[in-house]
Design an enzyme around this catalytic site. Structure first.
Site, mmCIF file in Angstrom:
data_model
loop_
_atom_site.group_PDB
_atom_site.id
_atom_site.type_symbol
_atom_site.label_atom_id
_atom_site.label_comp_id
_atom_site.label_asym_id
_atom_site.label_seq_id
_atom_site.Cartn_x
_atom_site.Cartn_y
_atom_site.Cartn_z
ATOM 1 N N ARG A 52 0.868 -1.189 0.000
ATOM 2 C CA ARG A 52 0.000 0.000 0.000
ATOM 3 C C ARG A 52 0.899 1.230 0.000
ATOM 4 O O ARG A 52 2.106 1.109 0.128
ATOM 5 C CB ARG A 52 -1.017 -0.014 1.157
ATOM 6 C CG ARG A 52 -0.605 -0.619 2.453
ATOM 7 C CD ARG A 52 0.496 0.076 3.178
ATOM 8 N NE ARG A 52 0.258 1.492 3.356
ATOM 9 C CZ ARG A 52 1.181 2.373 3.621
ATOM 10 N NH1 ARG A 52 2.459 2.028 3.710
ATOM 11 N NH2 ARG A 52 0.888 3.653 3.784
ATOM 12 N N ASP A 241 -1.723 10.911 -2.077
ATOM 13 C CA ASP A 241 -2.154 9.900 -3.044
ATOM 14 C C ASP A 241 -2.487 10.519 -4.389
ATOM 15 O O ASP A 241 -2.499 9.843 -5.420
ATOM 16 C CB ASP A 241 -3.358 9.129 -2.500
ATOM 17 C CG ASP A 241 -2.909 8.258 -1.362
ATOM 18 O OD1 ASP A 241 -2.878 8.757 -0.215
ATOM 19 O OD2 ASP A 241 -2.534 7.101 -1.609
#
Ligand code: MRU
Length: 348
Positions: A52, A241
């Site tokens: 992740r 992100d």
């Protein structure tokens, strides 16, 4: 944890014909590795958070395409292309918010767009994925060098989620800057928020910084305001992100809260991200914020901590508006407000 700390942390490693990932779902108690032998294994690993963090899922996705290509048995270009598009779609569908995933898949597809020879295409895809892994570490180190001057000896820096080695191939983005500050000889302390519900702060950031002998204290997410008001936090630093051309930053849920509180307490709020995290096309309303399983909220580990039939809202990311962000640190340099102008200038 002490016993584990001699091992080198390489989040993603290519071994001839398979991909090795640190299994981040098992940290901090076990440092174990997962082997991905197919693109479906990679998609599964991204979906389950074995791997992740925006840059790490980008590079893993690139290796996923490499596996799809290498494992293909066909010598028919049309069938081969179809297989690659299926792999692309499967990997792309795993997580919607981090733009690095799409960026990495598109970079590979673009590289092979005009190629016709299957064995050659396979080589090109793998070479590109390996290059992306190498570049990721170099980019992180450049961001570290660019950001390190913003910090002084003795500073206490708050961070959220995990934007470290474990969120990249190695070195990290926000934690890369923290590493670089330490490497420059300054003594610093880090405050890591635990980052409910998946606990990337307590499971990963605390583990990683302890592993590197960087002074770190863990706090509950609910203590952020209180600790900022006490005056000990000199800076906040987080990863991202997705960053839009306007400077809107999408990052782990809770980032927005930290930014609002930092503003209230006059604490500089920095975002660290590579060019691959910038999305210069979309607007805030176009971005899909991933909603994750209610299980993450009603349980801590195996223990149920809420009535099992309760309704749950579990967004994995939030959006921080540019007016709350002091600076954005990239490998190309540091940008300051007004972001529409400065991002355009640096990203072209
Ligand atoms: O859900 P995750 O753990 O993938 O979310 C990760 C984050 O939000 C990070 O802060 C972000 O990817 C930056 S990582 C360098």
């Amino acid at each position: 944890v002490t016993k584990l700390s001699n091992k080198l942390l390489l989040t993603i490693e290519w071994k001839n014909n398979y991909l090795v990932l640190i299994d981040q779902t098992k940290l901090p108690t076990k440092l174990t590795y997962v082997r991905c032998r197919s693109y479906k294994d990679v998609a599964d690993a991204i979906r389950k958070l074995v791997v992740r963090g925006a840059p790490a899922i980008g590079v893993a996705a690139a290796f996923g395409l490499a596996l799809a290509a290498i494992n293909s048995k066909t010598n028919n270009l049309k069938i081969f292309s179809k297989e690659l598009s299926n792999a692309y779609a499967t990997i792309r569908s795993t997580r919607p918010t981090a733009v690095n995933l799409q960026w990495a898949l598109d970079r590979i597809m673009q590289k092979i767009m005009n190629l016709k020879d299957i064995p050659h295409i396979k080589k090109v895809i793998l070479r590109e994925a390996l290059l992306m892994a190498k570049e990721d570490i170099e980019t992180n180190k450049s961001m570290g060098i660019n950001g390190a001057n913003l910090f002084s000896d003795g500073d206490t820096i708050m961070t959220h989620c995990n934007a470290g080695s474990l969120a990249t191939v190695a070195y990290g983005t926000a934690l890369g800057v923290i590493r670089a500050v330490k490497e420059s000889g300054k003594k610093i302390s880090v405050i890591a928020t635990e980052t409910r519900p998946v606990m990337q702060g307590s499971r990963l950031t605390a583990f990683e910084l302890q592993h590197e002998n960087i002074d770190v204290s863990l706090i509950p997410d609910t203590a952020v305001g209180h600790i900022m008001r006490s005056g000990i936090v000199k800076h906040v630093i987080v990863g991202a992100d997705r960053i839009l051309s306007t400077g809107h930053v999408f990052n782990k849920i809770g980032t927005y809260q930290l930014a609002v509180l930092a503003k209230t307490h006059n604490i500089p709020f920095y975002v660290v991200a590579p060019a691959s995290t910038f999305d210069l096309k979309n607007k805030p309303k176009d971005i899909v914020i991933e909603e994750r399983s209610k299980d993450e909220v009603i349980r801590i580990g195996k223990k149920i901590v809420a009535p099992p039939n309760i309704g749950v809202i579990n967004p994995a990311f939030d959006m921080t508006p540019p007016k709350l962000i002091t600076k954005i640190i990239t490998e190309k340099g540091i940008v300051s407000p007004p972001y529409t102008k400065s991002i355009k200038k640096i990203m072209g």
